[in-house]
Design an enzyme around this catalytic site. Structure first.
Site, PDB file in Angstrom:
ATOM      1  N   SER A  17       0.865  -1.185   0.000  1.00  0.00           N
ATOM      2  CA  SER A  17       0.000   0.000   0.000  1.00  0.00           C
ATOM      3  C   SER A  17       0.897   1.230   0.000  1.00  0.00           C
ATOM      4  O   SER A  17       2.115   1.126   0.196  1.00  0.00           O
ATOM      5  CB  SER A  17      -0.845  -0.037   1.277  1.00  0.00           C
ATOM      6  OG  SER A  17      -1.272   1.242   1.674  1.00  0.00           O
ATOM      7  N   TYR A  28      -2.561  -0.863  10.262  1.00  0.00           N
ATOM      8  CA  TYR A  28      -2.518  -1.097   8.813  1.00  0.00           C
ATOM      9  C   TYR A  28      -1.163  -0.636   8.264  1.00  0.00           C
ATOM     10  O   TYR A  28      -0.533  -1.325   7.455  1.00  0.00           O
ATOM     11  CB  TYR A  28      -3.673  -0.324   8.170  1.00  0.00           C
ATOM     12  CG  TYR A  28      -3.873  -0.544   6.685  1.00  0.00           C
ATOM     13  CD1 TYR A  28      -4.629  -1.616   6.227  1.00  0.00           C
ATOM     14  CD2 TYR A  28      -3.328   0.338   5.738  1.00  0.00           C
ATOM     15  CE1 TYR A  28      -4.832  -1.816   4.864  1.00  0.00           C
ATOM     16  CE2 TYR A  28      -3.526   0.148   4.386  1.00  0.00           C
ATOM     17  CZ  TYR A  28      -4.287  -0.929   3.945  1.00  0.00           C
ATOM     18  OH  TYR A  28      -4.485  -1.110   2.593  1.00  0.00           O
TER      19      TYR A  28
END
Ligand code: NDP
Length: 256
Positions: free
Chosen positions: A147, A160
């Site tokens: 990401s 995350y």
């Protein structure tokens, strides 16, 4: 007809978390390039529906419903794939979840769940796939989904961010141990993509405006825009590409 460098005919690809979103788009892309694909998710009904949609387009599709965070379930799933004669040549570790909360309010179970789903799962599923690739002496391709948070942090998504940073380094660790067995482990770092995971953000005018102004391409990405990168990293075209993370982000990480 794909160029032979990018042809995946005869290969079998397992894409975790492919009942919807980016995983589904990646599975469809690999199938279009000729691979037989194995879809995965926890919701068996959604999985069956997604498999049917791909089969209706003429693709070879199998399903393997299992929880990527459950070590026993992962090992049982690979035993079932073995029994069905399905040898995984390409693994995409894509399953993931998001949880938005300030760090000071975050509980340990919440932290653990995000780390386990987004990072530990890639170890568990990657280990089963690599053990078999090494034993078969077939080589293989492992693509981990990172990401923008593999590089940069934002408030309220700490677990995350830690997990996706970990994905970048796990990809390098896999490379350190498995490249000599002909396994290329690489990662894709998608930017802000329009999927269910981002429904709330897409519907929030302030956030939507921020993404569009912050991204040089001035728009969100579409799931199908990962297709080319996924096929490249799954195919012979990337046979000497090891341990890299390729960002597909409309240029967001390139600018301040
Ligand atoms: P979605 O929420 O749309 O889909 C998530 C998928 O993961 C579903 O198929 C879901 O299965 C599956 N899944 C979740 N938990 C598990 C589990 N424990 N075991 C097996 N499968 C599971 O997410 P996205 O498509 O948006 O995201 C996919 C990946 O891409 C994630 O790793 C995410 O972090 C990453 N990413 C996404 C970005 C974006 O903008 N959307 C940007 C950068 C990275 P089920 O249907 O059964 O629930």
């Amino acid at each position: 007809m794909p160029h032979s460098l990018f042809d995946l005919a005869g290969r079998t690809a397992l894409v975790t978390g492919s009942s919807r979103g980016l995983g589904y788009a990646i599975a469809e892309a690999l199938a279009q390039a000729g691979a037989r694909v194995v879809l995965n998710g926890v919701d068996a009904q959604r999985l069956a529906h997604s498999a049917e949609a791909l089969r209706a387009k003429g693709h070879g599709v199998e399903v393997a419903a299992f929880d990527v965070t459950d070590e026993a379930a992962v090992s049982d799933a690979f035993a079932r794939l073995d029994a069905a004669g399905l040898a995984i040549d390409i693994l995409v570790n894509n399953a993931g979840i998001q949880l938005r909360k300030p760090l000071v309010e975050l509980s340990l179970p919440e932290w653990d769940k995000v780390l386990r789903t987004n990072l530990t799962s890639a170890f568990l599923v990657g280990r089963e796939a690599a053990r078999r690739m090494i034993e078969r002496k077939s080589g293989g391709k492992i693509i981990n989904i990172g990401s923008l948070t593999s590089e940069a942090a934002r408030a309220t998504v700490a677990p995350y961010t830690a997990a996706k940073g970990g994905i970048k380094m796990l990809t390098r660790a896999m490379t350190a141990e498995w490249a000599e067995h002909g396994i290329q482990a690489n990662a894709i770092g998608p930017g802000y993509m329009a999927t269910e995971m981002n429904t709330a953000l897409l519907q929030n005018p302030a956030f939507d405006g921020w993404v569009k102004s912050r991204t040089p391409a001035r728009r969100w990405g579409r799931p199908d825009e990962l297709a080319g990168t996924a096929i490249y990293l799954a195919s012979s075209a990337s046979d000497y590409v090891n341990g890299q993370i390729l960002y597909v982000d409309g240029g967001m990480l390139a600018v301040l």
